[in-house]
Design an enzyme around this catalytic site. Sequence first.
Site, PDB file in Angstrom:
ATOM      1  N   ASP A   9       0.863  -1.178   0.000  1.00  0.00           N
ATOM      2  CA  ASP A   9       0.000   0.000   0.000  1.00  0.00           C
ATOM      3  C   ASP A   9       0.905   1.235   0.000  1.00  0.00           C
ATOM      4  O   ASP A   9       2.079   1.153   0.389  1.00  0.00           O
ATOM      5  CB  ASP A   9      -0.880  -0.035   1.253  1.00  0.00           C
ATOM      6  CG  ASP A   9      -1.660   1.250   1.457  1.00  0.00           C
ATOM      7  OD1 ASP A   9      -2.367   1.660   0.527  1.00  0.00           O
ATOM      8  OD2 ASP A   9      -1.536   1.846   2.553  1.00  0.00           O
ATOM      9  N   ASP A  11      -0.100   5.163   0.843  1.00  0.00           N
ATOM     10  CA  ASP A  11      -0.275   6.161   1.897  1.00  0.00           C
ATOM     11  C   ASP A  11      -0.317   5.506   3.277  1.00  0.00           C
ATOM     12  O   ASP A  11      -1.046   4.546   3.509  1.00  0.00           O
ATOM     13  CB  ASP A  11      -1.564   6.952   1.645  1.00  0.00           C
ATOM     14  CG  ASP A  11      -1.492   7.713   0.326  1.00  0.00           C
ATOM     15  OD1 ASP A  11      -0.649   8.608   0.215  1.00  0.00           O
ATOM     16  OD2 ASP A  11      -2.260   7.369  -0.593  1.00  0.00           O
ATOM     17  N   ASP A 218      -2.104  -0.668   5.956  1.00  0.00           N
ATOM     18  CA  ASP A 218      -2.470  -0.049   7.230  1.00  0.00           C
ATOM     19  C   ASP A 218      -3.969   0.146   7.412  1.00  0.00           C
ATOM     20  O   ASP A 218      -4.408   0.496   8.507  1.00  0.00           O
ATOM     21  CB  ASP A 218      -1.808   1.331   7.342  1.00  0.00           C
ATOM     22  CG  ASP A 218      -2.470   2.349   6.422  1.00  0.00           C
ATOM     23  OD1 ASP A 218      -3.195   3.225   6.920  1.00  0.00           O
ATOM     24  OD2 ASP A 218      -2.301   2.233   5.197  1.00  0.00           O
TER      25      ASP A 218
END
Length: 272
Positions: A9, A11, A218
Amino acid sequence: MTYKMIVLDLDDTLLRDDHTISERTKKALMTAQQQGVKVVLASGRPTFGMNAIAEELQLKEYGSFILSFNGAKIINCKTKEEQYSSTLPPDVAHRLYELSQKEGVYIHTYIGDEIVTELENRYTTREGEITGLPVKKIDNFIEGVNEPVVKVLMCEDPDKLVKVEQKLKEEFAGTLSIMRSKPYFLEFLEEGVTKGSSLDSLIQSLGIKQEEVIAMGDSYNDLAMIEFAGLGVAMGNAPDDIKQMADYVTDTNMNDGVAKVVEKFILAKASV
């Protein structure tokens, strides 16, 4: 286990809070690629908003891939071709617009390389800042969105959006894929489309086994690929319920969490 692919991922995972990659993380990923490991970027961002990072990590040179729009597109970095693409028909986008008005939340989608919305708002402005895409204000969402779109986002204060998410997941069960990419972004894609489903398709095309993949993220839109991968990793800054679903929890995005996983599970084993 010898891992052949690491899926990241962007960001709050690969990227620090200022949207840059730390030198330690970049060095670890470049070394892994030199040893034959595929580095794949998987983000809710549109493809345009991922290209600069793919170039920084030289994914074209190493023949790697981008999973953009939360897996609705798979892009071959070497050829720039779409290996897979999923869209929502205009009538679905229109229905989501009507529901956004009913629930009192903002809504936007993508046409070409523009974010389109009826109402200027801080959430859509933030999306433009993150992705680098211009925001285009249109007078009428239903008239302006007259072609298939990759995904639609509803945006609002997280506490309100969580209630909208619960309600719409019940209404669209079995017909749309719904997930939060950030606390204030609720995303709608074609049913069955996730980072996990696209990752599954990608590794099958490359002859890589599920257990040979590390996936790191996240947030809730990362959960499908974290659960799918042989080693699913949650960032130290992830919510507790994401951490509980992961096989391993690393450090935060601000403390080289990605680099520490690459060093531990790929580079250290390669040097043995």
